[in-house]
Design an enzyme around this catalytic site. Structure first.
Site, PDB file in Angstrom:
ATOM      1  N   GLY A  46       0.760  -1.388  -0.188  1.00  0.00           N
ATOM      2  CA  GLY A  46      -0.164  -0.077  -0.560  1.00  0.00           C
ATOM      3  C   GLY A  46       0.611   0.977  -0.288  1.00  0.00           C
ATOM      4  O   GLY A  46      -0.049   2.425   0.025  1.00  0.00           O
ATOM      5  N   GLU A  47       2.469   0.939   0.332  1.00  0.00           N
ATOM      6  CA  GLU A  47       2.969   2.290   0.138  1.00  0.00           C
ATOM      7  C   GLU A  47       3.051   3.104  -1.508  1.00  0.00           C
ATOM      8  O   GLU A  47       2.699   2.237  -2.170  1.00  0.00           O
ATOM      9  CB  GLU A  47       4.403   2.199   0.688  1.00  0.00           C
ATOM     10  CG  GLU A  47       4.983   1.850   1.761  1.00  0.00           C
ATOM     11  CD  GLU A  47       5.967   1.019   2.392  1.00  0.00           C
ATOM     12  OE1 GLU A  47       7.127   1.528   0.850  1.00  0.00           O
ATOM     13  OE2 GLU A  47       6.032   1.051   3.208  1.00  0.00           O
ATOM     14  N   ASP A 178     -30.437  23.237   5.557  1.00  0.00           N
ATOM     15  CA  ASP A 178     -30.539  22.986   7.113  1.00  0.00           C
ATOM     16  C   ASP A 178     -30.026  24.838   7.579  1.00  0.00           C
ATOM     17  O   ASP A 178     -29.866  25.561   6.787  1.00  0.00           O
ATOM     18  CB  ASP A 178     -29.218  22.481   7.823  1.00  0.00           C
ATOM     19  CG  ASP A 178     -28.045  22.636   7.235  1.00  0.00           C
ATOM     20  OD1 ASP A 178     -27.491  23.992   7.692  1.00  0.00           O
ATOM     21  OD2 ASP A 178     -27.047  22.047   7.231  1.00  0.00           O
ATOM     22  N   LYS A 202     -33.838  21.018  11.220  1.00  0.00           N
ATOM     23  CA  LYS A 202     -33.844  19.513  11.296  1.00  0.00           C
ATOM     24  C   LYS A 202     -32.741  19.628  12.328  1.00  0.00           C
ATOM     25  O   LYS A 202     -31.593  20.492  12.499  1.00  0.00           O
ATOM     26  CB  LYS A 202     -32.596  19.184  10.466  1.00  0.00           C
ATOM     27  CG  LYS A 202     -31.162  19.915   9.711  1.00  0.00           C
ATOM     28  CD  LYS A 202     -30.912  18.549   8.948  1.00  0.00           C
ATOM     29  CE  LYS A 202     -28.927  19.272   9.038  1.00  0.00           C
ATOM     30  NZ  LYS A 202     -28.534  18.981   7.681  1.00  0.00           N
ATOM     31  N   THR A 235     -23.971  11.099   1.555  1.00  0.00           N
ATOM     32  CA  THR A 235     -24.909   9.859   0.933  1.00  0.00           C
ATOM     33  C   THR A 235     -26.243  10.380   0.562  1.00  0.00           C
ATOM     34  O   THR A 235     -27.169   9.451  -0.499  1.00  0.00           O
ATOM     35  CB  THR A 235     -24.943   8.993   2.153  1.00  0.00           C
ATOM     36  OG1 THR A 235     -25.494  10.181   3.066  1.00  0.00           O
ATOM     37  CG2 THR A 235     -23.907   8.322   3.046  1.00  0.00           C
TER      38      THR A 235
END
Length: 326
Positions: A46-47, A178, A202, A235
């Site tokens: 992963g380096e 919001d 909210k 999301t």
């Protein structure tokens, strides 16, 4: 001994991480430069490794990287690129991050929490960055986390132009999802021609990320085309619930406009099934085909980034690109 005068030539060089090469190529095209060739690969553990194939000594270096998933890998790659340029004697290093990573962690909600947005700034300063260029920060005070110039660019003009061109004749109300985004809604309302604003009241549990409850609409949206504005869609839960609340309150239609289309699962499913007429985002982060759906419009920020890079390179005014309001 008298000093020797000289007129060193400035060279702009553009460097791209591997997260969003399409955006970097488009920026390069607008700047009429080529992206500096490099060797970049990931080791088995992963380096990451980066080496530039051309001399960068004395250059004005601009390092562009979009921070999408896997976000930590792309942050590390950009840090390594900056470190490489510093050690290779680049004269000035500007980090171009269209989406600032960890921007939502800009303060402590409770004790024993990190302020990760500040950590990101410290990491890039330590790596050797002289300047940061970013687009639509989650909160403006993040500019103060970096000890150096920060060019905060705004995609609002790009998004608002699309709204005016497509829905200019409609009875528009600008809506914040919001109470914390009301100031942003006010700026939108002014740019769209002094439109009325509303917001969704909210509640959010800080122990449950990506979850919010839309309670009620504050403001008159009856019979109006509601332009629901935010800086990012992750999301999609908040923005979809806000859309439902507006339609339940009597809104004629809803258009969603946001800068950063992160679209983490299940955002694509939620947005494609929601009742908004159109979802407008920019290409600040890559949006692959599998995340696209009918009703999604993706606008390019490459011309804006290229103009800002040109102004920085020429020691000009980035603020002038936004009518003095940057």
């Amino acid at each position: 001994m008298s000093p020797k005068s000289g007129t060193p030539k400035k060279n702009l060089m553009l460097f791209s991480g591997r997260a969003h090469p399409e955006l970097a190529e488009e920026v390069a095209k607008h700047l009429d430069v080529t992206i500096t060739p490099q060797t970049a690969h990931t080791f088995a553990n992963g380096e990451l490794f980066v080496r530039f194939e051309e001399s960068v000594r004395g250059t004005d270096a601009f390092v562009i990287q979009s921070h999408t998933a896997p976000i930590n890998e792309w942050v590390m790659e950009q840090l390594i690129m900056v470190d490489t340029l510093k050690r290779a004697s680049a004269k000035r290093i500007t980090v171009v991050m269209p989406f600032y990573p960890y921007a939502r962690q800009d303060k402590k909600h409770k004790g024993r929490e990190p302020i990760s947005a500040r950590l990101i700034a410290d990491l890039f300063k330590t790596a050797g960055a002289d300047r940061i260029m970013t687009v639509d920060l989650h909160t403006a005070q993040i500019q103060g986390f970096f000890d150096g110039p920060v060019d905060h660019l705004f995609a609002q003009s790009l998004l608002a132009s699309h709204i005016k061109k497509t829905y200019g004749d409609a009875d528009i109300a600008v809506v914040s999802p919001d109470s914390g985004r009301v100031r942003l809604a006010e700026k939108w309302a002014q740019q769209l021609g002094d439109r009325p604003i509303a917001f969704i009241h909210k509640t959010r549990d800080p122990d449950k990320p990506n979850q919010a409850v839309a309670n009620r609409v504050v403001g008159n949206v009856q019979g109006k085309l509601c332009v629901l504005v935010d800086d990012m869609i992750d999301t999609g839960g908040t923005i979809v619930k806000a859309t439902d609340a507006l339609l339940a309150e009597g809104a004629a239609d809803v258009v969603i406009a946001t800068t950063h289309g992160i679209l983490s699962d299940p955002a694509t499913e939620r947005l494609s099934n929601c009742k908004a007429r159109e979802v407008i985002v920019t290409n600040s982060v890559p949006i692959p085909e599998e995340k696209r759906f009918p009703g999604l419009t993706v606008l390019s920020i490459a011309p804006m980034l290229a103009e800002a890079i040109q102004q920085v390179f020429e020691d000009g005014s980035v603020t002038s690109l936004f009518d003095g309001h940057a």
